[in-house]
Write an enzyme that holds these catalytic residues in place. Structure first.
Site, PDB file in Angstrom:
ATOM      1  N   ALA A 141      15.572   9.561  52.518  1.00 12.06           N
ATOM      2  CA  ALA A 141      15.554   9.190  53.934  1.00 12.06           C
ATOM      3  C   ALA A 141      15.053   7.756  54.126  1.00 12.06           C
ATOM      4  O   ALA A 141      15.352   6.893  53.315  1.00 12.06           O
ATOM      5  CB  ALA A 141      14.737  10.201  54.733  1.00 12.06           C
ATOM      6  N   SER A 142      14.257   7.537  55.126  1.00 15.96           N
ATOM      7  CA  SER A 142      13.878   6.161  55.467  1.00 15.96           C
ATOM      8  C   SER A 142      13.036   5.482  54.401  1.00 15.96           C
ATOM      9  O   SER A 142      12.874   4.259  54.427  1.00 15.96           O
ATOM     10  CB  SER A 142      13.112   6.141  56.789  1.00 15.96           C
ATOM     11  N   THR A 143      12.473   6.264  53.452  1.00 15.04           N
ATOM     12  CA  THR A 143      11.673   5.622  52.405  1.00 15.04           C
ATOM     13  C   THR A 143      12.548   4.744  51.520  1.00 15.04           C
ATOM     14  O   THR A 143      12.064   3.932  50.756  1.00 15.04           O
ATOM     15  CB  THR A 143      10.957   6.660  51.507  1.00 15.04           C
ATOM     16  N   LEU A 144      13.881   4.904  51.661  1.00  9.63           N
ATOM     17  CA  LEU A 144      14.794   4.095  50.844  1.00  9.63           C
ATOM     18  C   LEU A 144      15.037   2.725  51.477  1.00  9.63           C
ATOM     19  O   LEU A 144      15.459   1.781  50.805  1.00  9.63           O
ATOM     20  CB  LEU A 144      16.128   4.846  50.684  1.00  9.63           C
ATOM     21  N   LYS A 145      14.724   2.624  52.765  1.00 10.39           N
ATOM     22  CA  LYS A 145      15.102   1.427  53.516  1.00 10.39           C
ATOM     23  C   LYS A 145      14.582   0.121  52.916  1.00 10.39           C
ATOM     24  O   LYS A 145      15.338  -0.847  52.807  1.00 10.39           O
ATOM     25  CB  LYS A 145      14.673   1.550  54.981  1.00 10.39           C
TER      26      LYS A 145
END
Lengths: 602, 368
Positions: free
Chosen positions: A321-325
């Site tokens: 999820a957003s931790t990949l951003k």
């Protein structure tokens, strides 16, 4: 004078000699046979005589102990007394088993079935354990009466005891009997047959070190199987002790927050790769598995739909999820498809040319005009949709691979790899061509991409290390010898400033008033981190509200962070399954971990 | 005389210089004492029971007393007593079938409270003496008397065989028939009798007990049933073979000390000797038995009295039969039958009877 001189008397003498001779001939043949036995074939009979009286038996070694980083004992061996039987000395099994069951007040049918079940696959000469872990009363009764019962003996053995049970289970794992498959994979195990070997966790990964070496003993026994004396003893070699990098206090305190929740947590020292806490919830009591003999007894454990035996920290594959951003951002900076300052308008929806289907951001109405820093702090979806679209999968996948996505972390062989999708991957596994929409979804860590908690932790450790990739370790010392830090790869960026820039953005997630994890702000220990909300199912908005009622379909909450930022001591990733929002449940856990650990360090 | 094939015996003969002053044969006395003492040691080694050894020692002492008493008795005066002693022995043989000791599956022992004894052992000792006395009551043995002795012998054989005790019953047969044969029973009848026995072998086989058949079958293939009927033979062969040349040493035979040989103190005592003293010990044992039998036979050969010749001849052959059959059975040449090794095996009746046998033969020497 001859005995035949007197003809008249000699008839008796003659007849005596005639009837004496058959017995003399018999005696002559007997002597030949004795010569044959004790001179010509003596060696054969000497060997047979020895094998009659001599018995070689194995002495089980004691398995190595396991300690935590502060030398607190985690796993020990309990000495227990078992009833061992030697089938070759049992004349009548029914009578024998009746004696035993009467003596120990045990169920005859149970003992009888154990007697036959445990004998399968063994030779009739091979002793085995009939009754495990005798209590004191039973031992007292047996030691008085065992002289009368042929073929049974009390022997002591070790049973594995994980002291902190469920808290340490995902790390330690459990031991079990050696299966046929185990021997097939490692023929050396044949000589350890009576032992238990590690089946999961550290017990499995370091089994050959913990196991030690078999001892042997040659005993003289009489024809009733009674031990006369030990002829020779080669003592067993105790397995080596292991010192884990896990900090039991930290593990315990963090574990208490997982009560009733499903999820995982990994805390790792970015500089050394040492894992300080590793939690998977729900968990189990490894001692239950350490002491069982057949799977019947743990069926319920295996059938549990929450899979307590499954190690979520190492093998749970979640959408990052957003931790990949931050990594998508770095990839774009590296490919120069965008600059740090460039702003994009986030109106809450993203459209691809020639397609009127919108890609929605999590925040209705959007975040307005955003640059990369703001996009990370507020976790703008639209910004990263656009970034990924421009970057293309061909640039994104290889960049993420450098940070460890899609690869095993190297901690153990028994962990999942996650999925790092690429054109080739999708064609191979899904059987479809790669669509641009797939890249767009991947920009916010959704879609096909999945990662394990330890992978996420390591990616952030690399970030905290400014590109130095450190191999994770959970063992600090093997038998007193320290393990070495392994780091042989460095990621270099074309602009080194980008490390700093991303870190600043991650700091903002916690410290800026508009940061998604502002709730864990604490100015004493500065944490850089990122929230994430992983969708369990990709669904439309209308269905969403309805489905929220079903807890198992709610989103997973993620937070990953490291701190103190000035000198990162710990990277922590926390995932709470169906926990909805990363900031509310996962982030405080990370904060707690880093605070506890920093305090400890001082 | 020079051409006589058996003239070798002459040179080894006993001192005949003084016909009228009887010489006591110390060879016989000392070899018997040696064998019995050695037997006590081996009984201790194989049973590890001091009690059993002391008990046997007591029998040895009593037997030795009886032997010396008989040795110095005048057998001519005793002959009448010998003649009629058959009847009490015969009576006991019937008693044992009616009131056997309750501790045993077979009807071999009479329980006298303090000790038990075997009437069949007594009979195999009384029968030849009584028969010899009966056959020599006239100067020339009558055919009628011979047939009578054969008849009585067959009855005794039957009584012992149904106890059942195959081993001793065969000895009884020898004990009764040998005096008849030695005293000149015609060869034609002997061959005819042998022929009849051969013909009736299938019948005998049928009348055997299952365990007896099993023992005979086992003989031919003991390894087929190592833990069952073949156990005794296999284990005792291992004991004999593993003893090697010099043995494992007194009290050190693992086969006997660790109870791998059943009946190691009685019928299988030979395997214990072989295991602990090896081929060397066995050779010495054979040598001493050889001296004993040789000296006993000489008594018969040099006696001019027919009664003495028959008695000492028969008893010597029976002794040799015991030795050869026991040893052959222990090493797997013959089926396992209950037959002790003379002077060595544990067993009170047998020891005393054997000693009395020696006593009587010693008394016969006076007539040399």
């Amino acid at each position: 004078m001859s005995i035949f001189e007197n003809k008249k008397d000699s008839i008796e003498t003659y007849r005596i000699i005639v009837f004496l001779s058959p017995f003399l001939i018999l005696l002559f043949f007997a002597f030949l046979q004795i010569l044959n036995l004790s001179y010509f074939n003596s060696n054969i009979y000497k060997t047979q005589s020895d094998s009659n009286r001599l018995y070689q038996s194995k002495i089980a070694p004691q398995r190595g102990f396991i300690f935590d980083t502060k030398n607190t004992l985690l796993v020990e061996n309990n000495i227990q007394q078992d009833l061992e039987i030697n089938p070759s000395f049992i004349e009548n099994p029914r009578v024998f088993l009746k004696q035993i069951s009467d003596l120990l007040d045990l169920n005859f049918e149970k003992i009888e079935s154990d007697f036959y079940v445990r004998a399968t696959g063994k030779s009739s000469q091979e002793p085995y354990i009939l009754i495990k872990d005798l209590n004191e009363q039973q031992i007292a009764k047996l030691s008085v009466n065992l002289k009368k019962i042929k073929g049974a003996e009390i022997v002591s053995s070790f049973s594995r005891n994980v002291i902190h049970k469920d808290i340490m289970a995902p790390v330690i794992g459990y031991v079990g009997n050696i299966s046929r498959e185990d021997i097939f994979n490692n023929p050396e195990l044949t000589k350890f047959k009576s032992l238990k070997i590690g089946k999961t966790g550290v017990e499995k990964d370091f089994d050959s070190i913990l196991r030690g070496n078999m001892g042997y003993r040659i005993q003289e026994r009489d024809s009733y199987g009674k031990l006369i004396r030990n002829i020779s003893i080669e003592p067993p070699l105790k397995g080596k002790d292991l010192k884990l990098s896990i900090d039991l206090d930290l593990q315990k305190k963090l574990f208490s927050d997982f009560k009733g929740r499903k999820g995982a947590l990994v805390a790792i020292e970015p500089r050394t790769g040492l894992i300080r806490a590793l939690i998977s919830s729900p968990t189990y009591d490894p001692n239950l598995l350490n002491s069982i003999n057949d799977y019947e007894e743990v069926k319920s454990l295996l059938a549990d739909k929450d899979s307590p035996l499954f190690n979520r920290a190492l093998s749970g594959q979640y959408p990052p999820a957003s931790t990949l951003k931050p990594f998508v951002g770095m990839a774009a900076l590296e490919a120069e498809t965008i600059s740090w300052e460039k702003r994009i308008v986030d109106s809450g929806e993203y459209f691809v040319e020639g397609d009127d289907r919108p890609y929605k951001g999590w925040k209705e109405g959007g975040h307005g005009n955003v640059d990369m820093k703001k996009a990370i702090i507020e976790s703008s979806d639209v910004y990263f949709y656009a970034l990924a679209y421009d970057l293309t999968i061909n640039n994104l996948s290889p960049f993420l691979e450098k940070f460890g996505y899609g690869k095993q972390s190297g901690l153990t062989e028994n962990e999942a790899k996650g999925i790092l999708p690429s054109r080739k991957w999708k064609l191979g596994y899904i059987g479809e061509a790669w669509f641009k929409g797939d890249t767009i979804n991947m920009g916010i860590g959704q879609g096909y991409i999945t990662a394990t908690p330890i992978q996420i932790a390591l990616a952030y450790a690399t970030l905290a290390n400014r590109g130095e990739i450190v191999k994770p370790r959970i063992i600090e010392k093997i038998g007193g010898v320290s393990t070495e830090k392994v780091s042989n790869l460095n990621i270099s960026l074309s602009d080194n400033q980008n490390w700093k820039r991303i870190e600043e953005a991650l700091l903002g997630v916690v410290e800026a008033s508009n940061g998604t994890a502002n709730n864990i702000y604490d100015r004493n220990i500065r944490i850089a981190g990122k929230t994430g909300t992983a969708q369990v199912k990709s669904i439309g908005e209308t269905e969403y509200k309805f489905l929220r009622e079903d807890e198992s379909l709610r989103d997973h909450a993620l937070f990953v962070g490291y701190g103190p930022v000035e000198d990162p001591k710990l990277v922590v990733v926390a995932i709470i399954e169906n926990g909805e929002s990363g900031s509310t449940v996962a982030a405080p856990l990370v904060r707690k971990a880093i605070n506890l650990y920093s305090k400890n360090e001082k | 005389m020079k051409n006589n094939p058996l003239s070798f015996s002459v040179n080894l003969k006993i001192d005949k210089s003084s016909n009228n002053t009887p010489q006591f044969d110390y060879w016989i006395l000392f070899s018997v004492i040696f064998l019995c003492s050695f037997g006590l040691a081996m009984i201790y080694s194989s049973s590890n029971s001091l009690e059993m050894t002391i008990r046997q020692g007591t029998y040895f002492f009593l037997g030795l007393l009886g032997m010396l008493l008989l040795a110095f008795s005048n057998f001519r005066k005793m002959e009448v007593f010998y003649l009629h002693s058959f009847w009490p022995a015969f009576f006991l043989l019937i008693i044992v079938l009616l009131f056997p000791s309750e501790n045993s599956k077979t009807n071999r022992w009479i329980d006298l409270g303090l000790f038990t004894f075997q009437p069949s052992e007594l009979m195999r000792f009384i029968l030849p003496i009584s028969a010899a006395s009966f056959l020599t009551k006239n100067l020339k043995t009558k055919m009628k008397d011979m047939w009578f002795v054969i008849f009585v012998t067959l009855i005794c054989f039957y009584l012992v065989a149904i106890q059942p005790d195959l081993g001793t019953s065969i000895i009884i047969l020898l004990a009764g028939l040998l005096p008849v044969i030695i005293s000149g029973f015609p060869w034609i009848y002997i061959f005819f009798g042998g022929f009849l026995v051969t013909l009736s072998l299938p019948l005998i086989w049928i009348s055997l007990y299952d365990y007896q058949k099993q023992r005979i079958l086992t003989l031919f293939n003991p390894e087929a049933d190592v833990y069952g009927a073949g156990w005794n033979i296999v284990q005792s062969k291992i004991a004999v073979g593993s003893g090697g040349l010099f043995g494992k040493g007194f009290l050190n035979g693992s086969q006997s000390q660790l109870n791998f040989i059943p009946e190691s103190h009685s019928d299988f005592i030979f395997s214990v000797i072989a295991e602990e003293f090896g081929l060397l010990g066995i050779s010495i044992l054979f040598f001493i038995y050889g001296i004993l039998i040789y000296r006993l036979l000489m008594v018969s050969f040099y006696s001019s009295n027919k009664f003495a010749k028959i008695v000492s001849g028969t008893l010597s052959i029976i002794l040799l039969a015991y030795i050869s059959i026991n040893i052959s059975m222990v090493i797997g040449l013959l089926p396992v039958v209950g037959m002790p090794l003379p002077f060595l095996s544990q067993g009170g009746t047998a020891l005393i009877v054997n000693l009395l046998t020696i006593g009587i033969i010693l008394s016969l020497r006076k007539e040399v």
